[in-house]
Design a protein around this motif. Structure first.
Motif, short mmCIF file in Angstrom:
data_model
loop_
_atom_site.label_atom_id
_atom_site.label_comp_id
_atom_site.label_asym_id
_atom_site.label_seq_id
_atom_site.Cartn_x
_atom_site.Cartn_y
_atom_site.Cartn_z
N ALA A 1 48.12 27.60 36.69
CA ALA A 1 48.60 28.93 37.09
C ALA A 1 48.35 29.95 35.98
N GLU A 2 48.56 29.57 34.72
CA GLU A 2 48.33 30.49 33.61
C GLU A 2 46.84 30.78 33.42
N ALA A 3 46.00 29.76 33.62
CA ALA A 3 44.56 29.98 33.55
C ALA A 3 44.11 30.98 34.62
N TYR A 4 44.64 30.80 35.82
CA TYR A 4 44.36 31.74 36.92
C TYR A 4 44.80 33.15 36.56
N ASP A 5 45.97 33.29 35.96
CA ASP A 5 46.51 34.60 35.61
C ASP A 5 45.65 35.28 34.54
N LEU B 1 42.40 34.68 33.91
CA LEU B 1 41.11 35.05 34.51
C LEU B 1 41.24 36.30 35.38
N LYS B 2 42.37 36.41 36.05
CA LYS B 2 42.58 37.55 36.95
C LYS B 2 42.92 38.82 36.18
N ARG B 3 43.87 38.74 35.25
CA ARG B 3 44.40 39.95 34.60
C ARG B 3 43.63 40.34 33.34
N VAL B 4 43.05 39.38 32.66
CA VAL B 4 42.23 39.70 31.48
C VAL B 4 40.77 39.86 31.89
N GLY B 5 40.28 38.91 32.71
CA GLY B 5 38.87 38.92 33.08
C GLY B 5 38.54 39.73 34.31
N GLY B 6 39.57 40.14 35.08
CA GLY B 6 39.33 40.93 36.27
C GLY B 6 38.61 40.18 37.38
N MET B 7 38.72 38.86 37.41
CA MET B 7 38.02 38.07 38.42
C MET B 7 38.75 38.13 39.76
N GLY B 8 38.00 38.07 40.84
CA GLY B 8 38.56 38.00 42.18
C GLY B 8 38.83 36.56 42.58
N ASN B 9 39.56 36.37 43.65
CA ASN B 9 39.95 35.03 44.08
C ASN B 9 38.76 34.15 44.42
N ASP B 10 37.78 34.69 45.13
CA ASP B 10 36.62 33.89 45.52
C ASP B 10 35.82 33.48 44.29
N GLU B 11 35.71 34.39 43.34
CA GLU B 11 34.99 34.07 42.10
C GLU B 11 35.72 32.97 41.33
N MET B 12 37.05 33.07 41.27
CA MET B 12 37.82 32.03 40.58
C MET B 12 37.76 30.71 41.34
N SER B 13 37.75 30.77 42.66
CA SER B 13 37.64 29.54 43.45
C SER B 13 36.35 28.80 43.12
N ALA B 14 35.25 29.55 43.05
CA ALA B 14 33.96 28.94 42.71
C ALA B 14 33.99 28.36 41.30
N LEU B 15 34.65 29.08 40.37
CA LEU B 15 34.75 28.61 38.99
C LEU B 15 35.58 27.33 38.90
N PHE B 16 36.72 27.31 39.59
CA PHE B 16 37.57 26.11 39.60
C PHE B 16 36.83 24.93 40.22
N ASP B 17 36.08 25.21 41.28
CA ASP B 17 35.31 24.15 41.93
C ASP B 17 34.25 23.60 40.97
N GLN B 18 33.65 24.49 40.20
CA GLN B 18 32.67 24.07 39.19
C GLN B 18 33.34 23.21 38.12
N TRP B 19 34.50 23.66 37.64
CA TRP B 19 35.23 22.88 36.64
C TRP B 19 35.64 21.52 37.18
N ASN B 20 35.96 21.48 38.46
CA ASN B 20 36.40 20.23 39.07
C ASN B 20 35.27 19.21 39.15
N LYS B 21 34.04 19.66 38.97
CA LYS B 21 32.90 18.75 38.95
C LYS B 21 32.64 18.22 37.54
N GLY B 22 33.41 18.71 36.56
CA GLY B 22 33.23 18.29 35.19
C GLY B 22 34.44 17.54 34.65
N ARG B 23 34.75 17.75 33.37
CA ARG B 23 35.80 16.97 32.72
C ARG B 23 37.21 17.34 33.19
N LEU B 24 37.37 18.49 33.86
CA LEU B 24 38.66 18.87 34.42
C LEU B 24 38.87 18.32 35.83
#
Length: 471
Positions: free
Chosen positions: A199-203, A205-228
């Motif tokens: 939740a803090e990582a999402y916050d 990315l959203k409030r510091v990085g200005g990322m949208g939900n779909d962009e973060m979803s793609a990023l989380f999905d990418q991370w989920n294919k790696g060590r996370l």
């Protein structure tokens, strides 16, 4: 008249209980269920049509239809209801029958029931079950503790229904008395920490990085294919892209920022404090849920302070994403380390004799905190007898140090932007504290001695000392 005897019984046919029992029936066992709610019994019979599963309406019929020794699992709300169900069963049972409490009971209650049922010649297993309703149906992680002979009698059922990783069932005998529920409690404490970290990582990315939900979803999905890679990362990616059916927006943005809790995270913090084991990331996750509950107060207070603007020189884009991934990964390691350290200390203090390698192994599949990382944790504990804190092992030492500078950058950017990171910062400072050869607790000891004559020890002499400070 139905003269069939059933292999395994379930009391409590809510979604979790029904799914678990259908899982049992899937795997070739004759399964029997009962519930005081007639609709739940009806639902079992409808969902189990064509399977060797049956729902009945009375405990008397339920007990009569079970083969001996009877194997009865309870999936009912923790607390007094468990005791009530047990007392209702006792007059109907025979010596050496087995009761399995599969709910989230407090381990003190499990200890009490374990000792009490010994006097009634009933074998008892306090059993943690993780994986939610879907896990119960397809394969959960199961943590049974209590009477070992009872485990031997139910082992074939539980190993069959449990999740599998590389062909290995995600269930093992945890130990005596309340050990199964204790391990499940710590599992849930780790779960609290991991959820809040995401939740803090999402916050950030959203409030510091200005990322949208779909962009973060793609990023989380990418991370989920790696060590996370983990169940919680997987579902978080799905949550971020979910659209609301009625409003033309993401569903997540419509959900109130006010989290509830059932108590297992709090219990983990409490027992850790009792044993003197630091679990600050778990503590922080519990605290953040508490802070979230004061939403109206937060709304009022936020109006009293000026809005903090994100500085232009902060991390952005790919650099922010890369740094957050490293910070989150290191915080995941540290949160698991805190939970495993607590289990190591509890094993000695409470005489559980826990197999930490085995616990990491059964957490690799089925449960909410399942993650690729747990295989590395399992290997770390398999190589070292008596290992308590895994942070300094070769498996994790270099990775944690490699993530350190990026974690500092992320925390700095978050603080400058006014984004709270209680869990992420507590994980980082836990790591920094253990990395420090000397802590400022000499000042605390001096303070205690000054106002309370509590004494202190010295680095240059052995013994216990007291000073008349200020004289």
């Amino acid at each position: 008249m139905n003269h069939q005897l059933y292999d395994f019984g379930m009391i409590g046919l809510g979604v979790m209980g029904r799914n678990f029992l259908l899982n049992v029936a899937d795997d070739g066992f004759a399964a029997l269920g009962t519930d005081i709610n007639e609709d739940s019994v009806k639902a079992l019979n409808e969902e189990g049509e064509g399977m060797n599963v049956k729902g009945v309406h009375t405990q008397k019929e339920f007990v009569e239809l079970l083969s001996k020794p009877r194997k009865i699992m309870l999936l009912v709300p923790a607390g007094k209801i468990v005791d009530k169900v047990i007392e209702g069963l006792l007059p109907l049972l025979d010596d050496d029958d087995i009761i399995i409490d599969g709910g989230n009971s407090h381990y003190d209650d499990t200890n009490r029931r374990y000792e009490y049922l010994k006097t009634k010649n009933i074998r008892f297993l306090g059993t943690g079950v993780s994986g939610g309703a879907e896990g119960a149906r397809r394969g959960p992680s199961i943590m049974p503790g209590g009477d070992k002979s009872a485990w031997e009698d139910v082992k074939s059922v539980l190993e069959t229904v449990a999740a599998k990783v590389n062909g290995e069932p995600c269930v093992t005998y945890i130990g005596e008395s309340s050990s199964g529920h204790y391990v499940k409690m710590v599992h849930n404490g780790i779960e609290y920490g991991l959820m809040q970290l995401i939740a803090e990582a999402y916050d950030i990315l959203k409030r510091v990085g200005g990322m949208g939900n779909d962009e973060m979803s793609a990023l989380f999905d990418q991370w989920n294919k790696g060590r996370l890679n983990s169940f919680l990362m997987e579902i978080s990616a799905d949550i971020l892209k979910q659209r609301d059916e009625k409003m033309d927006t993401h569903l997540l943005d419509l959900i109130l920022d006010k989290a509830k809790q059932k108590g297992t995270g709090k219990w983990t913090s409490q027992t850790a404090m009792d044993l003197g084991v630091p679990v600050p990331t778990i503590d922080s996750a519990v605290t953040m849920r508490g802070i979230s509950a004061f939403r109206e107060y937060r709304q009022d207070v936020s109006k009293m302070f000026e809005h903090v603007h994100t500085p232009e020189e902060t991390l952005t884009g790919e650099a922010l994403a890369e740094s957050v991934e490293k910070a989150l990964y290191s915080a995941f390691i540290i949160t698991y380390a805190q939970g495993m350290h607590l289990l190591a200390e509890a094993s000695e203090e409470l005489n559980y004799n826990l197999d930490l390698e085995g616990i990491a192994r059964i957490w690799r599949g089925g449960c909410i905190i399942r993650a690729t990382l747990l295989e590395k944790i399992r290997k770390a504990y398999s190589k070292r007898d008596g290992l308590k804190n895994m942070m300094a092992t070769s498996e994790f030492r270099d990775e944690l140090f490699d993530c350190r500078d990026c974690t500092v950058d992320v925390l700095t950017a978050a603080m400058k932007a006014g984004v709270p990171t209680l869990c992420l910062s507590s994980a980082f400072n836990y790591y920094e504290s253990f990395r420090s050869a000397r802590l400022p607790l000499n000042m605390v000891q001096a303070q205690r001695d000054y106002f309370g004559s509590h004494t202190y020890e010295r680095i240059d002499q052995t013994g216990i000392f007291h000073t008349d400070w200020g004289k």
